[in-house]
Design a protein around this motif. Structure first.
Motif, PDB file in Angstrom:
ATOM      1  N   HIS A 277       0.837  -1.202   0.000  1.00  0.00           N
ATOM      2  CA  HIS A 277       0.000   0.000   0.000  1.00  0.00           C
ATOM      3  C   HIS A 277       0.874   1.256   0.000  1.00  0.00           C
ATOM      4  CE1 HIS A 277      -3.930   2.006   0.949  1.00  0.00           C
ATOM      5  NE2 HIS A 277      -3.079   2.967   1.289  1.00  0.00           N
ATOM      6  N   ILE A 278       1.906   1.238   0.822  1.00  0.00           N
ATOM      7  CA  ILE A 278       2.790   2.411   0.902  1.00  0.00           C
ATOM      8  C   ILE A 278       3.490   2.648  -0.435  1.00  0.00           C
ATOM      9  CG2 ILE A 278       4.937   3.262   1.944  1.00  0.00           C
ATOM     10  CD1 ILE A 278       3.988   1.992   4.580  1.00  0.00           C
ATOM     11  N   SER A 279       3.943   1.574  -1.070  1.00  0.00           N
ATOM     12  CA  SER A 279       4.645   1.736  -2.347  1.00  0.00           C
ATOM     13  C   SER A 279       3.747   2.400  -3.376  1.00  0.00           C
ATOM     14  CB  SER A 279       5.146   0.384  -2.863  1.00  0.00           C
ATOM     15  OG  SER A 279       4.070  -0.439  -3.282  1.00  0.00           O
ATOM     16  N   HIS A 280       2.472   2.008  -3.413  1.00  0.00           N
ATOM     17  CA  HIS A 280       1.536   2.634  -4.352  1.00  0.00           C
ATOM     18  C   HIS A 280       1.227   4.075  -3.947  1.00  0.00           C
ATOM     19  CE1 HIS A 280       1.253  -1.117  -6.327  1.00  0.00           C
ATOM     20  NE2 HIS A 280       0.352  -1.692  -5.543  1.00  0.00           N
ATOM     21  N   GLN A 281       1.143   4.307  -2.655  1.00  0.00           N
ATOM     22  CA  GLN A 281       0.792   5.639  -2.176  1.00  0.00           C
ATOM     23  C   GLN A 281       1.874   6.665  -2.488  1.00  0.00           C
ATOM     24  OE1 GLN A 281      -1.369   5.636   1.456  1.00  0.00           O
ATOM     25  NE2 GLN A 281      -0.683   7.667   2.090  1.00  0.00           N
ATOM     26  N   VAL A 282       3.124   6.220  -2.566  1.00  0.00           N
ATOM     27  CA  VAL A 282       4.209   7.165  -2.866  1.00  0.00           C
ATOM     28  C   VAL A 282       4.610   7.128  -4.344  1.00  0.00           C
ATOM     29  CG1 VAL A 282       5.099   7.105  -0.508  1.00  0.00           C
ATOM     30  CG2 VAL A 282       6.046   5.528  -2.211  1.00  0.00           C
ATOM     31  N   GLY A 283       3.793   6.499  -5.175  1.00  0.00           N
ATOM     32  CA  GLY A 283       3.988   6.652  -6.611  1.00  0.00           C
ATOM     33  C   GLY A 283       4.669   5.522  -7.341  1.00  0.00           C
ATOM     34  N   TYR A 284       4.863   4.357  -6.675  1.00  0.00           N
ATOM     35  CA  TYR A 284       5.503   3.224  -7.339  1.00  0.00           C
ATOM     36  C   TYR A 284       4.439   2.199  -7.731  1.00  0.00           C
ATOM     37  CZ  TYR A 284      10.140   4.851  -5.978  1.00  0.00           C
ATOM     38  OH  TYR A 284      11.288   5.587  -5.832  1.00  0.00           O
ATOM     39  N   SER A 285       4.428   1.801  -8.986  1.00  0.00           N
ATOM     40  CA  SER A 285       3.485   0.774  -9.434  1.00  0.00           C
ATOM     41  C   SER A 285       4.005  -0.631  -9.145  1.00  0.00           C
ATOM     42  CB  SER A 285       3.210   0.925 -10.936  1.00  0.00           C
ATOM     43  OG  SER A 285       4.423   0.862 -11.672  1.00  0.00           O
ATOM     44  N   SER A 286       5.317  -0.764  -8.923  1.00  0.00           N
ATOM     45  CA  SER A 286       5.938  -2.056  -8.647  1.00  0.00           C
ATOM     46  C   SER A 286       6.513  -2.059  -7.235  1.00  0.00           C
ATOM     47  CB  SER A 286       7.053  -2.341  -9.660  1.00  0.00           C
ATOM     48  OG  SER A 286       7.890  -3.392  -9.224  1.00  0.00           O
ATOM     49  N   VAL A 287       6.081  -3.022  -6.416  1.00  0.00           N
ATOM     50  CA  VAL A 287       6.617  -3.141  -5.060  1.00  0.00           C
ATOM     51  C   VAL A 287       8.098  -3.488  -5.099  1.00  0.00           C
ATOM     52  CG1 VAL A 287       6.401  -4.335  -2.854  1.00  0.00           C
ATOM     53  CG2 VAL A 287       4.370  -3.881  -4.203  1.00  0.00           C
ATOM     54  N   GLY A 288       8.499  -4.306  -6.077  1.00  0.00           N
ATOM     55  CA  GLY A 288       9.910  -4.678  -6.191  1.00  0.00           C
ATOM     56  C   GLY A 288      10.790  -3.477  -6.469  1.00  0.00           C
ATOM     57  N   THR A 289      10.355  -2.617  -7.384  1.00  0.00           N
ATOM     58  CA  THR A 289      11.120  -1.401  -7.694  1.00  0.00           C
ATOM     59  C   THR A 289      11.196  -0.500  -6.476  1.00  0.00           C
ATOM     60  OG1 THR A 289      10.439  -1.494 -10.004  1.00  0.00           O
ATOM     61  CG2 THR A 289      11.255   0.624  -9.188  1.00  0.00           C
ATOM     62  N   PHE A 290      10.063  -0.354  -5.781  1.00  0.00           N
ATOM     63  CA  PHE A 290      10.045   0.464  -4.561  1.00  0.00           C
ATOM     64  C   PHE A 290      11.018  -0.089  -3.520  1.00  0.00           C
ATOM     65  CE2 PHE A 290       8.255   0.493  -0.211  1.00  0.00           C
ATOM     66  CZ  PHE A 290       8.519   1.821   0.102  1.00  0.00           C
TER      67      PHE A 290
END
Length: 270
Positions: A77-90
């Motif tokens: 959820h946090i990764s999407h909230q800060v603008g990353y579509s990929s959790v792995g990239t985040f």
């Protein structure tokens, strides 16, 4: 003219803070600055030391640090909230910037001085330089971290670092050959959470950044004085987690002071 450029870059950084969860492009940022895309990228890097994309990434990671430390939101959820579509990239970007994975950061919320030492590079076999000088700061009685980094942003693993209890002389040993940025940070008492937010116009978080400093192969000693100033919106966000080392120095100093005071009282009673 420089004031016009600085105000334009400030508008873009304010937009980054307000819209870090959006897919901001260079075209979007250039329109906010009211510059052409190519001219904007050049002036942004000249003012901040980082490219617009790299600065935006730092803003996102700083917000992720805050959410990990203060909420129970999932890492996805946090990764999407800060603008990353990929959790792995985040996760990769966060780990590279902060020095800990998101889950590990949530557990400990800071890197200790011992962690930095354990995770640091071994002492090189070739000649190194000892940096030394004097630190001045608007926070006269607060501990200071200073480190050598490959880029003009406080992130990742320092090539060498030192912690001092208060402004004054410092020595940083085993600085390897190369071109480095010398970055220092100090946080006001009881304001450790300032690292999670944009600068507020006060001296809650003070920083110094200079470089690149050329370190030659001959070894020896080199002087570099450090002058901290209150962090401004144009300074790249602080990503390396240093709350515990700085706080623990103050706690130890207070404990020692209390112990000395108690010893004095005991001596008087005797």
């Amino acid at each position: 003219m420089y004031d016009v450029i600085e105000r334009a870059v400030t508008r873009v950084i304010e937009s980054m803070h307000e819209n870090h969860g959006e897919q901001l492009t260079i075209d979007d940022m250039a329109r906010t600055a009211m510059f052409s895309k190519f001219h904007f990228s050049r002036v942004f890097q000249r003012v901040t030391g980082l490219s617009p994309g790299r600065f935006l990434s730092a803003v996102r990671v700083r917000e992720a640090k805050r959410l990990l430390a203060s909420t129970s939101l999932s890492i996805t959820h946090i990764s999407h909230q800060v603008g990353y579509s990929s959790v792995g990239t985040f996760s990769s970007r966060f780990t590279q910037s902060v020095g800990l994975s998101p889950s590990r950061y949530r557990q400990v919320m800071s890197i200790t001085a011992q962690d930095l030492t354990n995770r640091g590079n071994p002492v090189p076999a070739w000649p190194t330089v000892t940096l030394h000088g004097t630190v001045t700061s608007p926070l006269p009685d607060r501990p200071i971290f200073a480190g050598i980094f490959p880029r003009p942003i406080l992130e990742g693993r320092p090539a060498s670092f030192t912690l001092i209890r208060r402004p004054g002389p410092y020595v940083m040993r085993n600085v390897p050959e190369g071109h480095w940025y010398l970055i220092a940070q100090s946080v006001a008492e009881s304001r450790e959470d300032a690292i999670h937010y944009p600068p507020g116009g006060d001296a809650a978080l003070c920083i110094a950044r200079q470089g690149p400093i050329a370190i030659g192969p001959e070894g020896g000693s080199q002087r570099a004085d450090i002058r901290l100033k209150p962090m401004s919106l144009l300074d790249p966000p602080v990503l390396l987690a240093l709350r515990d080392p700085l706080s623990s120095w103050s706690a130890n100093a207070n404990a020692n002071a209390n112990a000395n005071a108690n010893a004095d009282v005991g001596a008087d009673e005797r």
